[in-house]
Design a protein around this motif. Structure first.
Motif, PDB file in Angstrom:
ATOM      1  N   MET A   1       0.841  -1.185   0.000  1.00  0.00           N
ATOM      2  CA  MET A   1       0.000   0.000   0.000  1.00  0.00           C
ATOM      3  C   MET A   1       0.881   1.242   0.000  1.00  0.00           C
ATOM      4  O   MET A   1       2.084   1.149   0.141  1.00  0.00           O
ATOM      5  CB  MET A   1      -0.960  -0.016   1.183  1.00  0.00           C
ATOM      6  N   PHE A  31      -8.817   5.601   3.943  1.00  0.00           N
ATOM      7  CA  PHE A  31      -9.976   5.619   3.056  1.00  0.00           C
ATOM      8  C   PHE A  31     -10.307   7.093   2.837  1.00  0.00           C
ATOM      9  O   PHE A  31     -10.835   7.756   3.714  1.00  0.00           O
ATOM     10  CB  PHE A  31     -11.157   4.882   3.684  1.00  0.00           C
ATOM     11  N   ILE A 148      -8.986  -6.121  -6.500  1.00  0.00           N
ATOM     12  CA  ILE A 148      -8.279  -6.614  -5.318  1.00  0.00           C
ATOM     13  C   ILE A 148      -7.248  -7.672  -5.671  1.00  0.00           C
ATOM     14  O   ILE A 148      -6.163  -7.735  -5.084  1.00  0.00           O
ATOM     15  CB  ILE A 148      -9.284  -7.185  -4.299  1.00  0.00           C
ATOM     16  N   LEU A 176     -18.056  -2.382   1.905  1.00  0.00           N
ATOM     17  CA  LEU A 176     -16.843  -1.851   1.299  1.00  0.00           C
ATOM     18  C   LEU A 176     -15.900  -1.278   2.351  1.00  0.00           C
ATOM     19  O   LEU A 176     -14.679  -1.490   2.286  1.00  0.00           O
ATOM     20  CB  LEU A 176     -17.220  -0.767   0.285  1.00  0.00           C
ATOM     21  N   ARG A 177     -16.460  -0.588   3.340  1.00  0.00           N
ATOM     22  CA  ARG A 177     -15.626  -0.046   4.409  1.00  0.00           C
ATOM     23  C   ARG A 177     -15.020  -1.176   5.239  1.00  0.00           C
ATOM     24  O   ARG A 177     -13.834  -1.123   5.620  1.00  0.00           O
ATOM     25  CB  ARG A 177     -16.453   0.881   5.301  1.00  0.00           C
ATOM     26  N   HIS A 180     -12.192  -2.666   3.299  1.00  0.00           N
ATOM     27  CA  HIS A 180     -11.020  -1.781   3.381  1.00  0.00           C
ATOM     28  C   HIS A 180     -10.284  -1.971   4.702  1.00  0.00           C
ATOM     29  O   HIS A 180      -9.050  -2.057   4.734  1.00  0.00           O
ATOM     30  CB  HIS A 180     -11.468  -0.323   3.251  1.00  0.00           C
ATOM     31  N   ASP A 181     -11.021  -2.062   5.808  1.00  0.00           N
ATOM     32  CA  ASP A 181     -10.398  -2.209   7.120  1.00  0.00           C
ATOM     33  C   ASP A 181      -9.646  -3.533   7.233  1.00  0.00           C
ATOM     34  O   ASP A 181      -8.578  -3.599   7.864  1.00  0.00           O
ATOM     35  CB  ASP A 181     -11.451  -2.106   8.220  1.00  0.00           C
ATOM     36  N   ALA A 185      -5.988  -1.187   2.814  1.00  0.00           N
ATOM     37  CA  ALA A 185      -5.616  -0.636   1.517  1.00  0.00           C
ATOM     38  C   ALA A 185      -5.754   0.881   1.488  1.00  0.00           C
ATOM     39  O   ALA A 185      -6.648   1.439   2.122  1.00  0.00           O
ATOM     40  CB  ALA A 185      -6.505  -1.238   0.432  1.00  0.00           C
ATOM     41  N   THR A 186      -4.874   1.547   0.744  1.00  0.00           N
ATOM     42  CA  THR A 186      -5.047   2.966   0.462  1.00  0.00           C
ATOM     43  C   THR A 186      -6.129   3.092  -0.603  1.00  0.00           C
ATOM     44  O   THR A 186      -6.006   2.534  -1.689  1.00  0.00           O
ATOM     45  CB  THR A 186      -3.743   3.599  -0.047  1.00  0.00           C
ATOM     46  N   THR A 187      -7.195   3.820  -0.287  1.00  0.00           N
ATOM     47  CA  THR A 187      -8.334   3.914  -1.193  1.00  0.00           C
ATOM     48  C   THR A 187      -8.709   5.374  -1.400  1.00  0.00           C
ATOM     49  O   THR A 187      -8.843   6.130  -0.442  1.00  0.00           O
ATOM     50  CB  THR A 187      -9.553   3.155  -0.628  1.00  0.00           C
ATOM     51  N   TYR A 189     -11.726   7.552  -3.138  1.00  0.00           N
ATOM     52  CA  TYR A 189     -13.114   7.260  -3.483  1.00  0.00           C
ATOM     53  C   TYR A 189     -13.834   8.557  -3.841  1.00  0.00           C
ATOM     54  O   TYR A 189     -13.865   9.501  -3.051  1.00  0.00           O
ATOM     55  CB  TYR A 189     -13.771   6.589  -2.279  1.00  0.00           C
TER      56      TYR A 189
END
Length: 365
Positions: A1, A31, A148, A176-177, A180-181, A185-187, A189
């Motif tokens: 990441m 996020f 992913i 989705l959250r 991510h947790d 990941a660096t996201t 949006y």
């Protein structure tokens, strides 16, 4: 990441400037939400980070490397689109595995990675089904799986839930959250939905006409709006605004509007001129007493609370009060404000005047 740093990013299309000198930092594993109305520059910013658009000027750093002039294929970025962008002639398994197959990864490794992603997303049972017959939610999961499976440095998501109905969109936002947790990941949006941004984001950039109005944590943006645009765009109902002409001294803790004085957070700087008194609906209380009064125009019942619209000498305001507070159209009520939660704005520039409340607000123009 990866950490992503944006320095003075600008994008022009002929005579039109879509993004104006934007600067912000996305921490590793964050996020991060790009929020604003249609045409504000948020998708253009995302596309520049991803390499789908080249900036007119400015710098983009991903994991410490400047990539502003590199093509998308050299940035190790995965993109998830609103309309899924799946291959209709392939089944779910082949859609997810396609990025790995195109890189020449060994078949056994591809199978293992696809199985792992399917388990994470809960789609093991549909791997051999064609994508054309899937529900919108399952197709979005497949699109996420294809992103992913590559284990990229960062994910770029352009309103990925926009095509779903409201109830399922809320459910997918939670999924989705949570995903991510788990992945860390660096996201980045993009959304125009302020409720989605507040629900999901660690940090939010609020954009308007290509300019960053404010950058910070969701709670800070809600409690300490840097501009009237942010105060109006964030929140439902949005902040109430009462316009007046007056002056405040440095250190003042009240302000006069006509014949009435109202408490405010301690001001850091003096100001004289046209101002706007801003207060959110939940920071207004109604009573039978008080010399600042108004007439009830409507009451919208919301279960535990209700939104009461009141006509005052300074304009209409909306108050969020308990549903047990009985009000009827035509009632005259006293109105009070939570002084600690008031924000004053410069009417001309729309900027918040400095006070204890908005001290330290991150805003970029």
């Amino acid at each position: 990441m990866a950490e992503i740093v944006i320095n003075n990013l600008r994008k022009e299309f002929g005579d039109f400037t879509a993004v104006q000198s934007s600067s912000f930092k996305i921490e590793d594993g964050e996020f991060f939400m790009l929020l604003g109305p249609s045409g504000c520059g948020k998708t253009t910013t995302l596309r520049m980070i991803a390499g789908l658009e080249l900036p007119t000027s400015g710098e983009i750093y991903i994991d410490g490397e400047e990539v502003g002039r590199r093509p998308a294929s050299e940035r190790d970025i995965a993109f998830v689109f609103q309309m899924f962008a799946l291959y209709p002639h392939m089944n779910v398994r082949r859609n997810i595995s396609y990025p790995l197959v195109s890189q020449g990864m060994p078949r056994a490794e591809v199978r293992a990675k696809v199985a792992e992603v399917a388990r994470i997303l809960g789609i093991e049972g549909i791997l051999d089904r064609p994508v054309g017959g899937l529900s919108g939610g399952d197709r979005q999961r497949v699109a996420l799986g294809r992103a992913i499976v590559r284990s990229p440095k960062a994910f770029m998501m352009d309103e990925p839930l926009g095509a779903l109905d409201a109830e399922f969109r809320e459910h997918m936002a939670e999924e989705l959250r949570a995903l991510h947790d788990r992945m860390g990941a660096t996201t980045v949006y993009v959304t125009h939905d302020q409720l989605e941004a507040m629900q999901m984001g660690d940090k939010i950039v609020v954009m308007n006409h290509g300019v960053i109005e404010q950058f910070g944590r969701p709670q800070d943006i809600y409690d300490k709006p840097a501009t009237m645009f942010v105060a109006d765009f964030i929140g439902s109902p949005s902040m109430n605004f009462l316009k007046f002409h007056g002056s405040v001294e440095a250190g003042a803790t009240s302000v006069r509007m006509g014949d009435h004085a109202f408490g405010i957070p301690e001001m850091r700087e003096p100001f004289d001129g046209d101002m706007v008194f801003g207060v959110r609906p939940e920071h207004i209380h109604l009573s039978d007493a008080g010399d600042f009064r108004g007439e009830v125009l409507a009451a919208e019942y919301l279960g535990t609370t209700q939104i009461v619209t009141v006509k005052t000498a300074g304009g209409r305001i909306k108050a969020r009060v308990g549903s047990d507070r009985r009000v009827r159209m035509g009632d005259h009520v006293g109105i009070g404000f939570d002084a600690a939660r008031v924000t004053l704005f410069d009417s001309q520039s729309g900027r918040a005047l400095r006070s204890d409340l908005n001290e330290g607000v991150l805003a970029h123009g």
